[in-house]
Design an enzyme around this catalytic site. Structure first.
Site, PDB file in Angstrom:
ATOM      1  CD  GLU A  56      19.890 -11.560  11.149  1.00  0.00           C
ATOM      2  OE1 GLU A  56      18.969 -11.647  10.323  1.00  0.00           O
ATOM      3  OE2 GLU A  56      19.834 -12.027  12.282  1.00  0.00           O
TER       4      GLU A  56
HETATM    5  C1  LIG Z   1      16.980  -7.560  15.238  1.00  0.00           C
HETATM    6  N1  LIG Z   1      17.790  -8.697  15.053  1.00  0.00           N
HETATM    7  C2  LIG Z   1      17.351  -9.916  15.348  1.00  0.00           C
HETATM    8  N2  LIG Z   1      16.141 -10.120  15.661  1.00  0.00           N
HETATM    9  N3  LIG Z   1      18.304 -10.906  15.341  1.00  0.00           N
HETATM   10  C3  LIG Z   1      18.008 -12.153  15.752  1.00  0.00           C
HETATM   11  O1  LIG Z   1      16.877 -12.481  16.097  1.00  0.00           O
HETATM   12  N4  LIG Z   1      19.050 -13.010  15.777  1.00  0.00           N
HETATM   13  C4  LIG Z   1      18.913 -14.338  16.256  1.00  0.00           C
END
Ligand SMILES: CNC(=N)NC(=O)NC
Length: 306
Positions: free
Chosen positions: A143
């Site tokens: 991320e």
């Molecule tokens: C809060 N972190 C997320 N929503 N992570 C993801 O959806 N990863 C696939």
């Protein structure tokens, strides 16, 4: 055969992994997360699996050492035919942008510690956080701080996979839906993925919610083009969805009646590339029953197989 993939490990008061591995609606379970990444060759990564494990760590590390529920439950998952992937990243990750050398070290660490048991690796000091259990591959839920390092990691992992031709190992990624994904676009373009589950939530224009509202900016079709122009044109593309109202930012959750037309259209338009549905995440699904008492994952499986 289209699959339901689900993240497990970060759910509030989550049940054990074995509970989810006994759910027939689930095919792939991503264990999240390895959430601290090495910065130098020799550094150990860190992990977090929510309320699982016993809170002990390997000496001088952030790597959990007492994940007894997980090492006890993975055999149940394997007996039920589930694919178990170890997920790297997650929104709280501290990925750090890796050099080629650190990326290869990280891949080796993950393989020798979480892949097939390897006595010589254990003698060299690699830990076995899930004991003798081997995961079926690795998921990249990056991320932040993306870069070339993830491509190097994947290439290195693929090298290790070739030494076990009798066992299928996988690589998957969870990009956000804007193209190009800032974190994984380089890796997707240059390295071999098996599954790409796009987070069609939290970014409105390209989200599944936008599709439901009749916008043309939902971009599954563009992701098909990205995959077909990449190093892995045969990778399967999954529609990532929140498994409950509170599992994503407000407004992104689709109920089963809203998911039906979305899946119908894209299963028919892209039968070769469409791989299934990814859900964030297992506990949100478990707590999100419909009027018939089906979990959200069961509702999704029904839609895929209608
Ligand atoms: C809060 N972190 C997320 N929503 N992570 C993801 O959806 N990863 C696939």
């Amino acid at each position: 055969k289209s699959n339901v993939a689900v993240y497990y490990g970060q759910g509030a008061n989550q049940l054990r992994l074995s509970h989810f591995c006994q759910e027939t609606s689930l095919d792939i379970i991503n264990l999240g997360f390895i959430n601290v990444f090495p910065e130098e060759v020799g550094d150990w990564p860190g992990s977090n699996f929510g309320n699982q494990c016993d809170g002990t760590y390997y000496a001088d590390s952030l790597l959990l050492a007492g994940c007894h529920q997980i090492w006890e439950d993975i055999p149940v998952c394997k007996a039920m035919g589930k694919t178990i992937l170890l997920s790297l990243g997650g929104s709280s990750a501290d990925p750090g942008v890796m050099s080629h050398e650190v990326a290869e070290w990280f891949a080796d660490f993950l393989w020798y510690s979480f892949g097939p048991y390897n006595a010589s690796a254990v003698e060299q000091g690699f830990p076995r956080p899930f004991q003798n259990n081997s995961v079926d591959g690795f998921d990249f839920d990056i991320e932040s701080d993306g870069g070339h390092g993830y491509g190097s990691m994947i290439d290195r992992l693929r090298d290790h996979y070739t030494n076990y031709p009798e066992h299928q190992f996988y690589i998957s990624g969870a990009p956000q839906c804007p193209i190009p994904d800032l974190q994984l676009s380089y890796a997707i373009q240059n390295s071999h993925f098996d599954f790409i589950w796009v987070q069609f939530y939290n970014t409105f224009a390209c989200s599944a919610r936008a599709f439901v509202e009749g916008l043309t900016t939902f971009n599954f079709a563009s992701w098909v083009d990205v995959i077909q122009a990449s190093a892995n044109p045969d990778a399967k593309l999954y529609i990532g969805l929140p498994a409950g109202e509170a599992a994503a930012n407000a407004g992104y959750y689709l109920d089963e009646t809203e998911v039906w037309p979305l899946i119908s259209e894209y299963i028919q338009s892209y039968p070769d590339t469409f791989g299934g549905i990814m859900l964030w995440e297992a506990t949100a699904s478990e707590n999100n029953l419909d009027a018939r008492g089906l979990t959200y994952a069961e509702q999704m499986k029904e839609i895929l197989y209608h």
